[in-house]
Design a protein around this motif. Structure first.
Motif, PDB file in Angstrom:
ATOM      1  N   LEU A   6       2.398   7.987   8.526  1.00 19.97           N
ATOM      2  CA  LEU A   6       1.529   6.820   8.585  1.00 19.97           C
ATOM      3  C   LEU A   6       2.258   5.488   8.521  1.00 19.97           C
ATOM      4  O   LEU A   6       1.683   4.455   8.883  1.00 19.97           O
ATOM      5  CB  LEU A   6       0.497   6.876   7.454  1.00 19.97           C
ATOM      6  CG  LEU A   6      -0.463   8.079   7.468  1.00 19.97           C
ATOM      7  CD1 LEU A   6      -1.487   7.954   6.346  1.00 19.97           C
ATOM      8  CD2 LEU A   6      -1.158   8.199   8.820  1.00 19.97           C
ATOM      9  N   GLY A   7       3.489   5.461   8.033  1.00 21.99           N
ATOM     10  CA  GLY A   7       4.242   4.212   8.031  1.00 21.99           C
ATOM     11  C   GLY A   7       4.550   3.780   9.454  1.00 21.99           C
ATOM     12  O   GLY A   7       4.871   4.610  10.306  1.00 21.99           O
ATOM     13  N   ASP A  55      -9.878  -3.063  -1.079  1.00 18.45           N
ATOM     14  CA  ASP A  55     -10.987  -3.592  -0.292  1.00 18.45           C
ATOM     15  C   ASP A  55     -10.902  -5.102  -0.119  1.00 18.45           C
ATOM     16  O   ASP A  55     -11.912  -5.788  -0.067  1.00 18.45           O
ATOM     17  CB  ASP A  55     -12.322  -3.215  -0.943  1.00 18.45           C
ATOM     18  CG  ASP A  55     -12.387  -3.665  -2.413  1.00 18.45           C
ATOM     19  OD1 ASP A  55     -11.397  -4.225  -2.898  1.00 18.45           O
ATOM     20  OD2 ASP A  55     -13.426  -3.438  -3.046  1.00 18.45           O
ATOM     21  N   HIS A  56      -9.690  -5.621  -0.040  1.00 21.43           N
ATOM     22  CA  HIS A  56      -9.520  -7.066   0.041  1.00 21.43           C
ATOM     23  C   HIS A  56     -10.070  -7.608   1.359  1.00 21.43           C
ATOM     24  O   HIS A  56     -10.062  -6.922   2.384  1.00 21.43           O
ATOM     25  CB  HIS A  56      -8.044  -7.439  -0.096  1.00 21.43           C
ATOM     26  CG  HIS A  56      -7.815  -8.858  -0.497  1.00 21.43           C
ATOM     27  ND1 HIS A  56      -7.805  -9.879   0.404  1.00 21.43           N
ATOM     28  CD2 HIS A  56      -7.607  -9.425  -1.713  1.00 21.43           C
ATOM     29  CE1 HIS A  56      -7.586 -11.036  -0.227  1.00 21.43           C
ATOM     30  NE2 HIS A  56      -7.455 -10.773  -1.520  1.00 21.43           N
ATOM     31  N   HIS A  96      -3.445   2.462   7.857  1.00 19.39           N
ATOM     32  CA  HIS A  96      -3.822   3.309   8.994  1.00 19.39           C
ATOM     33  C   HIS A  96      -5.280   3.091   9.374  1.00 19.39           C
ATOM     34  O   HIS A  96      -5.605   2.918  10.566  1.00 19.39           O
ATOM     35  CB  HIS A  96      -3.571   4.773   8.641  1.00 19.39           C
ATOM     36  CG  HIS A  96      -3.979   5.733   9.710  1.00 19.39           C
ATOM     37  ND1 HIS A  96      -3.259   5.908  10.868  1.00 19.39           N
ATOM     38  CD2 HIS A  96      -5.058   6.577   9.796  1.00 19.39           C
ATOM     39  CE1 HIS A  96      -3.855   6.809  11.627  1.00 19.39           C
ATOM     40  NE2 HIS A  96      -4.942   7.228  10.998  1.00 19.39           N
ATOM     41  N   ASP A  97      -6.161   3.104   8.384  1.00 21.66           N
ATOM     42  CA  ASP A  97      -7.598   2.950   8.658  1.00 21.66           C
ATOM     43  C   ASP A  97      -7.926   1.559   9.185  1.00 21.66           C
ATOM     44  O   ASP A  97      -8.898   1.389   9.938  1.00 21.66           O
ATOM     45  CB  ASP A  97      -8.406   3.214   7.380  1.00 21.66           C
ATOM     46  CG  ASP A  97      -8.326   4.657   6.922  1.00 21.66           C
ATOM     47  OD1 ASP A  97      -7.911   5.514   7.731  1.00 21.66           O
ATOM     48  OD2 ASP A  97      -8.671   4.919   5.756  1.00 21.66           O
ATOM     49  N   SER A  98      -7.124   0.567   8.785  1.00 24.01           N
ATOM     50  CA  SER A  98      -7.369  -0.817   9.196  1.00 24.01           C
ATOM     51  C   SER A  98      -6.582  -1.213  10.444  1.00 24.01           C
ATOM     52  O   SER A  98      -6.708  -2.347  10.920  1.00 24.01           O
ATOM     53  CB  SER A  98      -7.010  -1.778   8.056  1.00 24.01           C
ATOM     54  OG  SER A  98      -7.732  -1.466   6.881  1.00 24.01           O
ATOM     55  N   SER A  99      -5.749  -0.301  10.937  1.00 24.22           N
ATOM     56  CA  SER A  99      -4.932  -0.549  12.134  1.00 24.22           C
ATOM     57  C   SER A  99      -4.035  -1.776  11.961  1.00 24.22           C
ATOM     58  O   SER A  99      -3.918  -2.620  12.856  1.00 24.22           O
ATOM     59  CB  SER A  99      -5.817  -0.697  13.373  1.00 24.22           C
ATOM     60  OG  SER A  99      -6.554   0.481  13.615  1.00 24.22           O
ATOM     61  N   VAL A 102       0.762  -4.340   5.349  1.00 30.05           N
ATOM     62  CA  VAL A 102       0.970  -3.703   4.047  1.00 30.05           C
ATOM     63  C   VAL A 102       2.460  -3.419   3.887  1.00 30.05           C
ATOM     64  O   VAL A 102       3.133  -3.004   4.839  1.00 30.05           O
ATOM     65  CB  VAL A 102       0.161  -2.394   3.929  1.00 30.05           C
ATOM     66  CG1 VAL A 102       0.508  -1.658   2.642  1.00 30.05           C
ATOM     67  CG2 VAL A 102      -1.328  -2.680   4.007  1.00 30.05           C
ATOM     68  N   LEU A 103       2.970  -3.672   2.680  1.00 31.23           N
ATOM     69  CA  LEU A 103       4.361  -3.364   2.337  1.00 31.23           C
ATOM     70  C   LEU A 103       4.358  -2.547   1.061  1.00 31.23           C
ATOM     71  O   LEU A 103       3.728  -2.930   0.075  1.00 31.23           O
ATOM     72  CB  LEU A 103       5.158  -4.655   2.127  1.00 31.23           C
ATOM     73  CG  LEU A 103       6.541  -4.540   1.486  1.00 31.23           C
ATOM     74  CD1 LEU A 103       7.492  -3.769   2.395  1.00 31.23           C
ATOM     75  CD2 LEU A 103       7.109  -5.915   1.173  1.00 31.23           C
ATOM     76  N   THR A 104       5.051  -1.416   1.051  1.00 35.05           N
ATOM     77  CA  THR A 104       5.118  -0.593  -0.153  1.00 35.05           C
ATOM     78  C   THR A 104       6.554  -0.204  -0.451  1.00 35.05           C
ATOM     79  O   THR A 104       7.361  -0.005   0.465  1.00 35.05           O
ATOM     80  CB  THR A 104       4.242   0.666  -0.027  1.00 35.05           C
ATOM     81  OG1 THR A 104       4.326   1.442  -1.223  1.00 35.05           O
ATOM     82  CG2 THR A 104       4.655   1.517   1.160  1.00 35.05           C
ATOM     83  N   ASP A 105       6.860  -0.092  -1.757  1.00 39.95           N
ATOM     84  CA  ASP A 105       8.233   0.224  -2.163  1.00 39.95           C
ATOM     85  C   ASP A 105       8.405   1.661  -2.645  1.00 39.95           C
ATOM     86  O   ASP A 105       9.481   2.036  -3.109  1.00 39.95           O
ATOM     87  CB  ASP A 105       8.721  -0.745  -3.248  1.00 39.95           C
ATOM     88  CG  ASP A 105       7.914  -0.664  -4.545  1.00 39.95           C
ATOM     89  OD1 ASP A 105       7.189   0.333  -4.751  1.00 39.95           O
ATOM     90  OD2 ASP A 105       8.019  -1.600  -5.363  1.00 39.95           O
ATOM     91  N   CYS A 106       7.356   2.463  -2.609  1.00 38.61           N
ATOM     92  CA  CYS A 106       7.389   3.890  -2.972  1.00 38.61           C
ATOM     93  C   CYS A 106       7.597   4.150  -4.456  1.00 38.61           C
ATOM     94  O   CYS A 106       7.743   5.304  -4.862  1.00 38.61           O
ATOM     95  CB  CYS A 106       8.448   4.658  -2.172  1.00 38.61           C
ATOM     96  SG  CYS A 106       8.115   4.738  -0.408  1.00 38.61           S
ATOM     97  N   ARG A 107       7.594   3.104  -5.301  1.00 34.35           N
ATOM     98  CA  ARG A 107       7.758   3.327  -6.735  1.00 34.35           C
ATOM     99  C   ARG A 107       6.504   3.949  -7.361  1.00 34.35           C
ATOM    100  O   ARG A 107       6.587   4.617  -8.377  1.00 34.35           O
ATOM    101  CB  ARG A 107       8.081   2.004  -7.458  1.00 34.35           C
ATOM    102  CG  ARG A 107       9.376   1.337  -7.051  1.00 34.35           C
ATOM    103  CD  ARG A 107      10.591   2.198  -7.406  1.00 34.35           C
ATOM    104  NE  ARG A 107      11.823   1.439  -7.384  1.00 34.35           N
ATOM    105  CZ  ARG A 107      12.535   1.155  -6.303  1.00 34.35           C
ATOM    106  NH1 ARG A 107      12.109   1.578  -5.127  1.00 34.35           N
ATOM    107  NH2 ARG A 107      13.660   0.472  -6.384  1.00 34.35           N
ATOM    108  N   TRP A 108       5.357   3.679  -6.765  1.00 32.66           N
ATOM    109  CA  TRP A 108       4.074   4.153  -7.276  1.00 32.66           C
ATOM    110  C   TRP A 108       3.496   5.104  -6.232  1.00 32.66           C
ATOM    111  O   TRP A 108       2.857   4.663  -5.284  1.00 32.66           O
ATOM    112  CB  TRP A 108       3.161   2.956  -7.499  1.00 32.66           C
ATOM    113  CG  TRP A 108       1.807   3.238  -8.051  1.00 32.66           C
ATOM    114  CD1 TRP A 108       1.373   4.379  -8.653  1.00 32.66           C
ATOM    115  CD2 TRP A 108       0.699   2.329  -8.059  1.00 32.66           C
ATOM    116  NE1 TRP A 108       0.062   4.244  -9.033  1.00 32.66           N
ATOM    117  CE2 TRP A 108      -0.366   2.995  -8.694  1.00 32.66           C
ATOM    118  CE3 TRP A 108       0.521   1.027  -7.605  1.00 32.66           C
ATOM    119  CZ2 TRP A 108      -1.623   2.396  -8.864  1.00 32.66           C
ATOM    120  CZ3 TRP A 108      -0.709   0.427  -7.776  1.00 32.66           C
ATOM    121  CH2 TRP A 108      -1.764   1.107  -8.403  1.00 32.66           C
TER     122      TRP A 108
END
Length: 312
Positions: free
Chosen positions: A184-185, A133-134, A158-161, A140-146
């Motif tokens: 969604l990516g 909720d920042h 997606h929700d924030s476009s 957004v960048l994600t590395d798929c580790r989590w």
């Protein structure tokens, strides 16, 4: 591409995934399996794919936020302190009780190549992600580790476009995670090995086309010293890597992804983003140290400008 000067205009980059504490050994020779080696230098520093990307984006003028998990141990505190020193917001980093913080041993050989050994407690990433909720997240960048963090990141983007860049440096074996990443990516950036493992294709161009049949995302692949390729419709576009004297390739990929995410957050298109990210990664490779070698914005802008004017 110049860094924003007004704080209100600073792009927010949320990086989701791994944060580690690294022991880095520098060898005067190449690594030979089965032999003992005497290192010429040893450093300890925070690391991790997403955490390094967050530091890179911060160094380049972005407002970096990290969502991750670390242990509630002295090593975890060192990781958080190192991120704070780099102006990375750690509000979404969970400290997990009775669990060790991930650690890595990074061996850098004489040619700048690095070999990484990592230990992450099996249960560390079994936690849900804190609500994202920042006040401002532009990419957004994600590395798929989590996995839970990646799913939360994808949904939030997606929700924030806003764009969601996925660093696919290994084949995604979890079917639900893969489905969400592909659905969604908005930008899937594969490593060469991950693209081959994911598609079975011998050529990167064929691999990109195979992935494009499964997603509407922009798809690309990083090729190390051979640059980057991406798909524009049915056409495979390429960009050469910047030529530098390689000292240490540690975290070069993380720098590339953090810089590319920041470029998208600042409104650049993919080609310009890849040029900016390639320049940042090249400068990193020309300097020793994973984080110590990460460049500041002026050096990257200067290298990009020289390229555009034909003076590289």
């Amino acid at each position: 591409m110049t860094a924003p000067t007004d704080c209100a205009d600073v792009a927010g980059v949320l990086c989701v995934g791994q944060a580690t504490f690294d022991h880095v050994m520098f060898l005067p020779t190449a690594v030979t399996v089965g032999l003992k080696h005497a290192a010429v230098d040893h450093r300890v520093v925070g690391g991790g794919v997403a955490a390094n990307a967050a530091v890179a984006a911060s160094r380049l003028g972005g407002a970096s936020i990290l969502a991750s998990c670390v242990g509630d141990d002295p090593t975890g505190r060192l990781v958080l302190e190192g991120l704070a020193d780099e102006r990375v917001d750690t509000h979404f980093v969970r400290r997990v009780a009775a669990t060790a913080t991930p650690v890595s041993m990074v061996v850098v050989s004489s040619d700048g190549a690095r070999t990484v050994f990592n230990h992450t407690p099996a249960t560390l990433f079994d936690r849900p992600c804190l609500p994202l909720d920042h006040r401002r997240i532009d990419v957004v960048l994600t590395d798929c580790r989590w996995p839970a963090g990646t799913l939360a990141a994808l949904q939030h983007a997606h929700d924030s476009s806003v764009p969601c860049v996925v660093d696919v440096d290994r084949r995604i074996t979890d079917s639900e995670l893969r489905r969400m990443v592909f659905d969604l990516g908005t930008h899937l950036v594969f490593s060469e090995d991950a693209l081959s493992d994911s598609t079975g294709c011998a050529s990167s161009g064929d691999g990109l086309r195979a992935i494009a049949q499964q997603t509407s995302a922009h798809v690309s692949v990083t090729l190390g010293e051979r640059g980057v390729q991406w798909l524009d419709g049915e056409v495979v576009e390429s960009m050469d890597a910047f030529v530098v004297d390689v000292v240490d390739t540690s975290a070069a990929g993380d720098v590339f992804h953090g810089a590319f995410a920041l470029a998208l957050a600042e409104g650049l298109d993919e080609a310009a983003g890849f040029r900016f990210a390639s320049a940042a990664a090249a400068l990193k490779c020309s300097r020793a140290g994973a984080r110590a070698g990460m460049p500041e914005r002026p050096a990257v802008d200067e290298l990009v400008a020289r390229t555009l004017t034909g003076t590289r």
